[in-house]
Design a protein around this motif. Structure first.
Motif, PDB file in Angstrom:
ATOM      1  N   ILE A  35      51.802  39.728  45.135  1.00 48.82           N
ATOM      2  CA  ILE A  35      53.062  40.038  44.455  1.00 48.82           C
ATOM      3  C   ILE A  35      53.505  38.831  43.644  1.00 48.82           C
ATOM      4  O   ILE A  35      53.639  37.723  44.184  1.00 48.82           O
ATOM      5  CB  ILE A  35      54.135  40.459  45.473  1.00 48.82           C
ATOM      6  CG1 ILE A  35      53.645  41.691  46.236  1.00 48.82           C
ATOM      7  CG2 ILE A  35      55.464  40.716  44.776  1.00 48.82           C
ATOM      8  CD1 ILE A  35      54.517  42.102  47.392  1.00 48.82           C
ATOM      9  N   ALA A  36      53.724  39.035  42.376  1.00 51.81           N
ATOM     10  CA  ALA A  36      54.189  37.973  41.482  1.00 51.81           C
ATOM     11  C   ALA A  36      55.653  37.651  41.788  1.00 51.81           C
ATOM     12  O   ALA A  36      56.358  38.466  42.395  1.00 51.81           O
ATOM     13  CB  ALA A  36      54.030  38.419  40.032  1.00 51.81           C
ATOM     14  N   PRO A  37      56.129  36.484  41.374  1.00 50.12           N
ATOM     15  CA  PRO A  37      57.525  36.120  41.630  1.00 50.12           C
ATOM     16  C   PRO A  37      58.540  37.147  41.120  1.00 50.12           C
ATOM     17  O   PRO A  37      59.608  37.303  41.709  1.00 50.12           O
ATOM     18  CB  PRO A  37      57.681  34.781  40.906  1.00 50.12           C
ATOM     19  CG  PRO A  37      56.305  34.194  40.917  1.00 50.12           C
ATOM     20  CD  PRO A  37      55.382  35.383  40.752  1.00 50.12           C
ATOM     21  N   ASP A  38      58.203  37.884  40.071  1.00 48.37           N
ATOM     22  CA  ASP A  38      59.135  38.886  39.533  1.00 48.37           C
ATOM     23  C   ASP A  38      59.022  40.235  40.243  1.00 48.37           C
ATOM     24  O   ASP A  38      59.677  41.205  39.865  1.00 48.37           O
ATOM     25  CB  ASP A  38      58.947  39.057  38.029  1.00 48.37           C
ATOM     26  CG  ASP A  38      57.605  39.682  37.643  1.00 48.37           C
ATOM     27  OD1 ASP A  38      56.788  40.006  38.542  1.00 48.37           O
ATOM     28  OD2 ASP A  38      57.373  39.843  36.435  1.00 48.37           O
ATOM     29  N   GLY A  39      58.153  40.317  41.271  1.00 44.01           N
ATOM     30  CA  GLY A  39      57.988  41.549  42.038  1.00 44.01           C
ATOM     31  C   GLY A  39      56.883  42.465  41.539  1.00 44.01           C
ATOM     32  O   GLY A  39      56.558  43.460  42.177  1.00 44.01           O
ATOM     33  N   SER A  40      56.293  42.131  40.412  1.00 46.16           N
ATOM     34  CA  SER A  40      55.199  42.942  39.875  1.00 46.16           C
ATOM     35  C   SER A  40      53.891  42.572  40.586  1.00 46.16           C
ATOM     36  O   SER A  40      53.844  41.638  41.383  1.00 46.16           O
ATOM     37  CB  SER A  40      55.060  42.708  38.366  1.00 46.16           C
ATOM     38  OG  SER A  40      54.632  41.373  38.113  1.00 46.16           O
ATOM     39  N   VAL A  41      52.831  43.291  40.269  1.00 49.38           N
ATOM     40  CA  VAL A  41      51.508  42.974  40.799  1.00 49.38           C
ATOM     41  C   VAL A  41      50.965  41.770  40.037  1.00 49.38           C
ATOM     42  O   VAL A  41      50.897  41.788  38.807  1.00 49.38           O
ATOM     43  CB  VAL A  41      50.544  44.176  40.658  1.00 49.38           C
ATOM     44  CG1 VAL A  41      49.141  43.789  41.115  1.00 49.38           C
ATOM     45  CG2 VAL A  41      51.061  45.373  41.442  1.00 49.38           C
ATOM     46  N   ALA A  42      50.584  40.741  40.775  1.00 50.09           N
ATOM     47  CA  ALA A  42      49.998  39.551  40.150  1.00 50.09           C
ATOM     48  C   ALA A  42      48.561  39.851  39.733  1.00 50.09           C
ATOM     49  O   ALA A  42      47.849  40.590  40.412  1.00 50.09           O
ATOM     50  CB  ALA A  42      50.025  38.386  41.129  1.00 50.09           C
ATOM     51  N   ALA A  43      48.136  39.281  38.643  1.00 50.76           N
ATOM     52  CA  ALA A  43      46.751  39.355  38.176  1.00 50.76           C
ATOM     53  C   ALA A  43      46.168  40.767  38.260  1.00 50.76           C
ATOM     54  O   ALA A  43      45.157  41.000  38.934  1.00 50.76           O
ATOM     55  CB  ALA A  43      45.882  38.370  38.948  1.00 50.76           C
ATOM     56  N   PRO A  44      46.755  41.746  37.572  1.00 49.03           N
ATOM     57  CA  PRO A  44      46.265  43.132  37.656  1.00 49.03           C
ATOM     58  C   PRO A  44      44.757  43.223  37.367  1.00 49.03           C
ATOM     59  O   PRO A  44      44.257  42.644  36.405  1.00 49.03           O
ATOM     60  CB  PRO A  44      47.066  43.866  36.579  1.00 49.03           C
ATOM     61  CG  PRO A  44      48.287  43.031  36.372  1.00 49.03           C
ATOM     62  CD  PRO A  44      47.862  41.608  36.630  1.00 49.03           C
ATOM     63  N   GLY A  45      44.050  43.932  38.247  1.00 50.69           N
ATOM     64  CA  GLY A  45      42.623  44.162  38.058  1.00 50.69           C
ATOM     65  C   GLY A  45      41.720  42.982  38.371  1.00 50.69           C
ATOM     66  O   GLY A  45      40.509  43.077  38.209  1.00 50.69           O
ATOM     67  N   ASP A  46      42.278  41.860  38.841  1.00 49.98           N
ATOM     68  CA  ASP A  46      41.519  40.628  39.040  1.00 49.98           C
ATOM     69  C   ASP A  46      41.550  40.223  40.519  1.00 49.98           C
ATOM     70  O   ASP A  46      42.542  39.676  40.991  1.00 49.98           O
ATOM     71  CB  ASP A  46      42.136  39.532  38.170  1.00 49.98           C
ATOM     72  CG  ASP A  46      41.497  38.165  38.323  1.00 49.98           C
ATOM     73  OD1 ASP A  46      40.482  38.036  39.036  1.00 49.98           O
ATOM     74  OD2 ASP A  46      42.037  37.210  37.728  1.00 49.98           O
ATOM     75  N   VAL A  47      40.480  40.495  41.249  1.00 52.74           N
ATOM     76  CA  VAL A  47      40.434  40.193  42.687  1.00 52.74           C
ATOM     77  C   VAL A  47      40.602  38.703  42.936  1.00 52.74           C
ATOM     78  O   VAL A  47      41.332  38.290  43.843  1.00 52.74           O
ATOM     79  CB  VAL A  47      39.130  40.717  43.323  1.00 52.74           C
ATOM     80  CG1 VAL A  47      38.958  40.205  44.740  1.00 52.74           C
ATOM     81  CG2 VAL A  47      39.115  42.234  43.296  1.00 52.74           C
ATOM     82  N   TYR A  48      39.924  37.874  42.153  1.00 50.72           N
ATOM     83  CA  TYR A  48      40.047  36.423  42.310  1.00 50.72           C
ATOM     84  C   TYR A  48      41.509  35.988  42.129  1.00 50.72           C
ATOM     85  O   TYR A  48      42.068  35.297  42.981  1.00 50.72           O
ATOM     86  CB  TYR A  48      39.138  35.704  41.310  1.00 50.72           C
ATOM     87  CG  TYR A  48      39.419  34.235  41.208  1.00 50.72           C
ATOM     88  CD1 TYR A  48      38.941  33.348  42.167  1.00 50.72           C
ATOM     89  CD2 TYR A  48      40.176  33.725  40.150  1.00 50.72           C
ATOM     90  CE1 TYR A  48      39.212  31.991  42.078  1.00 50.72           C
ATOM     91  CE2 TYR A  48      40.447  32.375  40.054  1.00 50.72           C
ATOM     92  CZ  TYR A  48      39.964  31.504  41.022  1.00 50.72           C
ATOM     93  OH  TYR A  48      40.245  30.166  40.936  1.00 50.72           O
TER      94      TYR A  48
END
Length: 136
Positions: A35-48
């Motif tokens: 979870i990104a600081p803004d509540g969104s999904v961090a690094a969409p599509g990027d497992v690393y």
């Protein structure tokens, strides 16, 4: 004594969980999503990138409990596609190459948010620290 470590998520009191719980010399960090600081999904599509974000959140919780990454004895990495384990492992290795906790990778069907590709858990044991200036 039981100490609850909160991340500030509005879901913590609704669901009834803590980011981490310390009892005695043990600290358990809950399944941590990217979870990104803004509540969104961090690094969409990027497992690393998502694994790195999970580990950042875990490191903050561990620090908030007064511990360090060197207190981690076990991690669990849950992936929606086990075929991406090497990407998650690369991020894990960047944080733990010298510490080398026990680590398990598992595949799960899905997470609460379909954009999450990974969640990470960690368990810690508080180690006795040598007093500053004394010999070990």
């Amino acid at each position: 004594m039981r100490t609850l470590i909160a991340s500030g998520s509005p879901l913590e009191p609704q669901i009834g969980f803590s980011r981490a719980v310390r009892v005695g010399n043990m600290l358990a960090v809950a399944g941590t999503a990217p979870i990104a600081p803004d509540g969104s999904v961090a690094a969409p599509g990027d497992v690393y990138g998502q694994t790195r974000r999970c580990l950042e959140i875990i490191a903050t919780a561990i620090s908030d409990a007064g511990l360090g990454l060197d207190d981690v004895i076990r991690t669990r990495i849950m992936l929606t596609d086990i075929g991406t384990w090497r990407e998650a492992a690369r991020a894990h290795g960047e944080s733990f190459s010298e510490i080398r906790p026990a680590c398990t990778f598992v595949e799960v069907a899905r997470f609460i948010d379909p954009g999450w590709l990974v969640e990470v858990e960690a368990d810690c044991v508080v180690q006795e620290r040598a007093a500053q200036g004394s010999e070990v």
